[in-house]
Each structure stands twice: as C-alpha cells, then as structure tokens.
Design a protein around this motif. Structure first.
Motif, PDB file in Angstrom:
ATOM      1  N   UNK A 157       0.828  -1.210   0.000  1.00  0.00           N
ATOM      2  CA  UNK A 157       0.000   0.000   0.000  1.00  0.00           C
ATOM      3  C   UNK A 157       0.857   1.252   0.000  1.00  0.00           C
ATOM      4  N   UNK A 158       1.945   1.246   0.786  1.00  0.00           N
ATOM      5  CA  UNK A 158       2.873   2.372   0.789  1.00  0.00           C
ATOM      6  C   UNK A 158       3.547   2.536  -0.581  1.00  0.00           C
ATOM      7  N   UNK A 159       3.932   1.390  -1.171  1.00  0.00           N
ATOM      8  CA  UNK A 159       4.579   1.447  -2.478  1.00  0.00           C
ATOM      9  C   UNK A 159       3.625   2.010  -3.525  1.00  0.00           C
ATOM     10  N   UNK A 160       2.357   1.643  -3.417  1.00  0.00           N
ATOM     11  CA  UNK A 160       1.362   2.144  -4.368  1.00  0.00           C
ATOM     12  C   UNK A 160       1.164   3.642  -4.199  1.00  0.00           C
ATOM     13  N   UNK A 161       1.161   4.109  -2.938  1.00  0.00           N
ATOM     14  CA  UNK A 161       1.024   5.554  -2.707  1.00  0.00           C
ATOM     15  C   UNK A 161       2.242   6.306  -3.241  1.00  0.00           C
ATOM     16  N   UNK A 162       3.436   5.735  -3.051  1.00  0.00           N
ATOM     17  CA  UNK A 162       4.657   6.377  -3.574  1.00  0.00           C
ATOM     18  C   UNK A 162       4.620   6.447  -5.092  1.00  0.00           C
ATOM     19  N   UNK A 163       4.152   5.394  -5.746  1.00  0.00           N
ATOM     20  CA  UNK A 163       4.064   5.382  -7.206  1.00  0.00           C
ATOM     21  C   UNK A 163       3.068   6.430  -7.686  1.00  0.00           C
ATOM     22  N   UNK A 164       1.994   6.622  -6.947  1.00  0.00           N
ATOM     23  CA  UNK A 164       1.006   7.617  -7.343  1.00  0.00           C
ATOM     24  C   UNK A 164       1.585   9.043  -7.176  1.00  0.00           C
ATOM     25  N   UNK A 165       2.367   9.267  -6.132  1.00  0.00           N
ATOM     26  CA  UNK A 165       2.982  10.583  -5.971  1.00  0.00           C
ATOM     27  C   UNK A 165       4.004  10.845  -7.087  1.00  0.00           C
ATOM     28  N   UNK A 166       4.747   9.790  -7.439  1.00  0.00           N
ATOM     29  CA  UNK A 166       5.721   9.955  -8.540  1.00  0.00           C
ATOM     30  C   UNK A 166       5.011  10.241  -9.850  1.00  0.00           C
ATOM     31  N   UNK A 167       3.856   9.601 -10.060  1.00  0.00           N
ATOM     32  CA  UNK A 167       3.089   9.859 -11.279  1.00  0.00           C
ATOM     33  C   UNK A 167       2.602  11.305 -11.312  1.00  0.00           C
ATOM     34  N   UNK A 168       2.165  11.799 -10.151  1.00  0.00           N
ATOM     35  CA  UNK A 168       1.712  13.202 -10.108  1.00  0.00           C
ATOM     36  C   UNK A 168       2.855  14.171 -10.465  1.00  0.00           C
ATOM     37  N   UNK A 169       4.057  13.906  -9.945  1.00  0.00           N
ATOM     38  CA  UNK A 169       5.188  14.783 -10.251  1.00  0.00           C
ATOM     39  C   UNK A 169       5.535  14.756 -11.734  1.00  0.00           C
ATOM     40  N   UNK A 170       5.514  13.503 -12.290  1.00  0.00           N
ATOM     41  CA  UNK A 170       5.838  13.369 -13.707  1.00  0.00           C
ATOM     42  C   UNK A 170       4.782  14.041 -14.586  1.00  0.00           C
ATOM     43  N   UNK A 171       3.541  13.989 -14.181  1.00  0.00           N
ATOM     44  CA  UNK A 171       2.504  14.649 -14.974  1.00  0.00           C
ATOM     45  C   UNK A 171       2.682  16.171 -14.946  1.00  0.00           C
ATOM     46  N   UNK A 172       3.036  16.749 -13.758  1.00  0.00           N
ATOM     47  CA  UNK A 172       3.253  18.200 -13.692  1.00  0.00           C
ATOM     48  C   UNK A 172       4.487  18.614 -14.504  1.00  0.00           C
ATOM     49  N   UNK A 173       5.536  17.787 -14.329  1.00  0.00           N
ATOM     50  CA  UNK A 173       6.764  18.103 -15.054  1.00  0.00           C
ATOM     51  C   UNK A 173       6.545  17.936 -16.558  1.00  0.00           C
ATOM     52  N   UNK A 174       5.805  16.971 -16.986  1.00  0.00           N
ATOM     53  CA  UNK A 174       5.543  16.772 -18.420  1.00  0.00           C
ATOM     54  C   UNK A 174       4.706  17.931 -18.951  1.00  0.00           C
ATOM     55  N   UNK A 175       3.791  18.411 -18.110  1.00  0.00           N
ATOM     56  CA  UNK A 175       2.974  19.537 -18.532  1.00  0.00           C
ATOM     57  C   UNK A 175       3.772  20.811 -18.671  1.00  0.00           C
ATOM     58  N   UNK A 176       4.835  20.930 -17.874  1.00  0.00           N
ATOM     59  CA  UNK A 176       5.693  22.107 -17.928  1.00  0.00           C
ATOM     60  C   UNK A 176       6.841  21.940 -18.923  1.00  0.00           C
ATOM     61  N   UNK A 177       6.906  20.726 -19.510  1.00  0.00           N
ATOM     62  CA  UNK A 177       7.947  20.463 -20.497  1.00  0.00           C
ATOM     63  C   UNK A 177       9.262  20.101 -19.885  1.00  0.00           C
ATOM     64  N   UNK A 178       9.268  19.760 -18.606  1.00  0.00           N
ATOM     65  CA  UNK A 178      10.504  19.411 -17.922  1.00  0.00           C
ATOM     66  C   UNK A 178      10.768  17.904 -17.925  1.00  0.00           C
ATOM     67  N   UNK A 179       9.832  17.123 -18.419  1.00  0.00           N
ATOM     68  CA  UNK A 179       9.995  15.664 -18.449  1.00  0.00           C
ATOM     69  C   UNK A 179       9.484  15.138 -19.762  1.00  0.00           C
ATOM     70  N   UNK A 180      10.106  14.027 -20.176  1.00  0.00           N
ATOM     71  CA  UNK A 180       9.672  13.448 -21.440  1.00  0.00           C
ATOM     72  C   UNK A 180       8.516  12.468 -21.220  1.00  0.00           C
ATOM     73  N   UNK A 181       7.984  12.036 -22.342  1.00  0.00           N
ATOM     74  CA  UNK A 181       6.831  11.168 -22.297  1.00  0.00           C
ATOM     75  C   UNK A 181       7.182   9.785 -21.760  1.00  0.00           C
ATOM     76  N   UNK A 182       8.393   9.316 -22.005  1.00  0.00           N
ATOM     77  CA  UNK A 182       8.806   7.983 -21.541  1.00  0.00           C
ATOM     78  C   UNK A 182       8.796   7.910 -20.019  1.00  0.00           C
TER      79      UNK A 182
END
Length: 421
Positions: A157-182
């Motif tokens: 459950x903790x690992x799943x929450x950590x993965x969801x937080x990482x996904x949120x960061x990647x989505x914000x960074x991708x929206x700002x152009x700071x991260x790639x799609x991969x």
C-alpha cells in the motif's frame, strides 16, 4: 228207584271265584294307574333325541338386573421404581450390600475395578491434551501468518502511494515540459503494477484468514470430539461405583463378591417399596377395550381397593397384553411379587336380561342354549351381548325365569331335545 239227582249235586265255590276277579281288577287298576303316571315320562323319553345324566349339569336361571362388563385377572405386585443397575465396564466386582439390605440415596452398593476402563480414560486424557496443544499452536501459527500477510499488504500500500505521488510529479513536469513522455509512461506503469500487487496481497490476506479459520475450526472439532470421548469414559469410570438412585431396598444381587463381570452385566436390583403397582396380563381380545384410566378393583385381605390402569403395552406377547394398574390408595402390608385378584370394569348396564356365564357360551358360540322344562332340555337359538366374569347379557331368545343348561353342551351334538335323567 232214584227220585232225583240231588244226592249227586255239589255246592259251587262262589267266594273263590269272586276273589280271583277282585285280584284281576286290582292288578288291572294298578297297571292303569302306573300307565297314567308313567305316560308323561314315556312320552318325554320318546320325544327326546338323546339323554344325559342331570347330576353333572349346571342349571342357570335367566334373570333381569344390572350387569357390569368386566374382566377378572391375576396381578403381580411390583415396585413402581425397580431399576436393575449394570456394570459400565469389565472388571472385578466388590459388593457392599447384600440382598434385603436397606439403602439410602447415594449409598455405594458395589464397586468394580476395571483396569481396561482406567487405561482407556488415561489414553483419552493424553489425546485430549495433545489435541488441545495442537489447537493452541495452530492459533499461534494463524496469528503469525496473518501478521506477515498484513505487513505485506501495508508495504504494498505504501509502495502504491509512492508510485502515485511519482506519477503526479511526472505529470506536472511533463505539462511544464521538464519531463519526457517515456518517464511519464514509466510512472503510470509503476502505479498500475503496484496497484495490482496490492490487490493481490489483499486477496491473499483474505484467503489466508479463511484457511487459518478453517484449520482452527477443524482442530476445535477434533478437540470437542476427543473431549466428548473423554467425558464419556470419565462417566463410565464414575459409574464403576454403583450407587443407590433413591431410598429403597436391595431386592436382588445377580453376582457374587469378587466375580469377574462383563460390560453391561446386571449387578443389583433396588426397589422402592413405598410405591407399589400391579402388573397384569390381559387376554388379547380385551386389549382394545382396556385404555389408560380404566377403573380396577383389587382384592386384598378380604377388602377391595380401587385402582386404575396407568400403562398398556403396545404389543401382544403369547396372546396377552401387559398392563400396569396403580392403587388409588395403597393398602398396608403389600409385598413384592404378591399375587392379587384384579377386576377391570369396562361397562355398566342397567336392567338387562342376563344369565350366569358358563361353558355353554363357548360350546354354542354364544348362539345356542338348551332351555330346561321339567326333564326335557330343548335347543333354542339365542343372541348374547356384553359379558362379565360371572354373567352374560341375553339380547334375544330367552325370557326372565327360564332355566338353561349352563354347562358344556358339546356332548349333546345337534340334538334338538335332550332327556335329563
């Protein structure tokens, strides 16, 4: 010259002739009187088809009065409470009381030393202790397994929450152009993977709970089963000490002291003489007439005591039905196995035509009777009704005041008239 014949005449003996005629007349008169006297008897003799000796016959007169349809039987006095106590297991018996001794409730009547039962009880106790230990161990193992499974679910459950937080960061960074799609797709895959692992861990946790619960229940059932076996053996061991179930008297002892007895072998019989009843055997044909509550009259020491039927056997044995009769007021002085005459009253009829009961009822099937008129008995068709121990009701064929042959008429055959000598 002879003048006449007077000198040759002789006097006639008229007196002698008269006496002869008198004698003949007297004899003829006597014969006539005898014939007149004997004529009815000769006439009856000629009318009768057979003759019997009347001295051995019983003559009964038809009368009118009240009739009770009853039955008289012999009853045996028994104690209402008379249990026979048995051995609960094989062993050597030791008697404490003899037949005829008084016993109070709880008194020891006999003891049985049964090594077999004692050993079985010890083995059962050992098995019970082993099963109890196994049950407790299984409960501990179950709790440990559940803790590990729950820990795995918490970590995932903790690992799943950590993965969801990482996904949120990647989505914000991708929206700002700071991260790639991969990187974004990798974060999404991590969330899905962690969620699948978490769901699987939760299912495994639920399944492990069911499995552990089933294992515990199985061992609990084994424990209860062994506990029941142990309790039964303990009860049988306790019953090796045979005690009086109530205040009474030891009626019979079926074994000798120090005898080897088998399981379920009768040891002693104890009776409660303060409550006695009668055991009677009814003819099969009266089984349907007898019901619980049928009144009974018991004769004892010249007096009659009232009672009633309290139990009836549902089966017929040797053409008889067993029943129990209880006293309304128990007489003083009764003894076990004493024989008493008991009369059961099934029905009372008022002002009926009746006659004394006799063997003629069975001989004629209750349809034929020989009516006595002087020295002649005439066969007559009759109809009988209710019967008691001493009398039988007459429904048709006879009148009050008539006399009949109450004895066995089988020897008369089919004779219509019988001469009574």
């Amino acid at each position: 010259m002879i003048q006449d014949t007077s000198s040759m005449d002789r006097p006639v003996e008229t007196a002698r002739s008269s006496r002869l005629l008198l004698y003949i007349g007297i004899a003829a008169g006597a014969l006539l009187i005898l014939g007149v006297i004997l004529f009815p008897a000769i006439r009856r003799w000629m009318r009768a088809e057979t003759s019997v000796d009347a001295t051995g016959l019983r003559i009964a007169t038809v009368t009118r009065g009240d009739l009770q349809r009853d039955l008289s039987v012999q009853g045996r006095v028994i104690a209402s409470l008379h249990p026979t106590l048995f051995s609960s297991g094989p062993g050597i018996v030791s008697l404490r009381l003899k037949a005829g001794a008084q016993a109070k409730r709880g008194d020891v009547l006999a003891t049985i030393d049964s090594k077999e039962l004692q050993t079985s009880l010890q083995q059962a106790r050992a098995n019970l202790a082993s099963i109890r230990a196994e049950l407790e161990r299984q409960k501990i193992v179950g709790r440990q397994t559940q803790l590990r499974s729950q820990q795995q679910v918490d970590l995932l459950s903790l690992r799943n929450e950590a993965a969801r937080r990482a996904l949120d960061r990647n989505q914000r960074m991708f929206g700002e152009g700071l991260s790639n799609k991969a990187d974004l797709e990798a974060a999404q895959d991590n969330v899905r993977t962690s969620q699948m692992e978490l769901d699987q861990a939760k299912k495994e946790l639920d399944l492990s709970r069911e499995t552990l619960s089933f294992d515990v229940q199985t061992r609990e059932q084994a424990f209860l089963r062994q506990s029941s076996v142990t309790d039964d053996l303990q009860k049988r061991v306790d019953e090796l000490t045979i005690r009086a179930p109530f205040d009474g008297m030891v009626a019979a002892v079926m074994v000798q002291d120090s005898d080897a007895v088998a399981a379920n072998q009768p040891i002693v019989t104890i009776v409660n003489l303060s409550s006695l009843e009668l055991e009677i055997a009814l003819p099969e044909e009266y089984g349907g007439d007898t019901v619980i509550g049928t009144p009974a009259t018991i004769s004892f020491n010249g007096r009659e005591y009232q009672g009633k039927v309290t139990a009836i056997s549902p089966e017929v044995a040797n053409s008889q039905v067993a029943a129990m009769v209880d006293f309304v007021e128990q007489p003083i002085g009764l003894k076990q196995n004493q024989r008493l005459t008991t009369r059961l009253v099934f029905e009372s009829k008022k002002n009926v035509l009746k006659v004394a009961r006799g063997s003629f009822v069975d001989a004629g099937g209750g349809r034929i009777a020989y009516v006595v008129d002087g020295q002649i008995a005439t066969r007559r068709a009759i109809t009988l009704g209710a019967s008691s121990a001493n009398e039988v009701e007459v429904l048709d064929g006879l009148q009050a005041g008539e006399r009949i042959i109450a004895s066995d008429t089988t020897a008369f055959g089919d004779a219509r008239t019988v001469l009574l000598r």
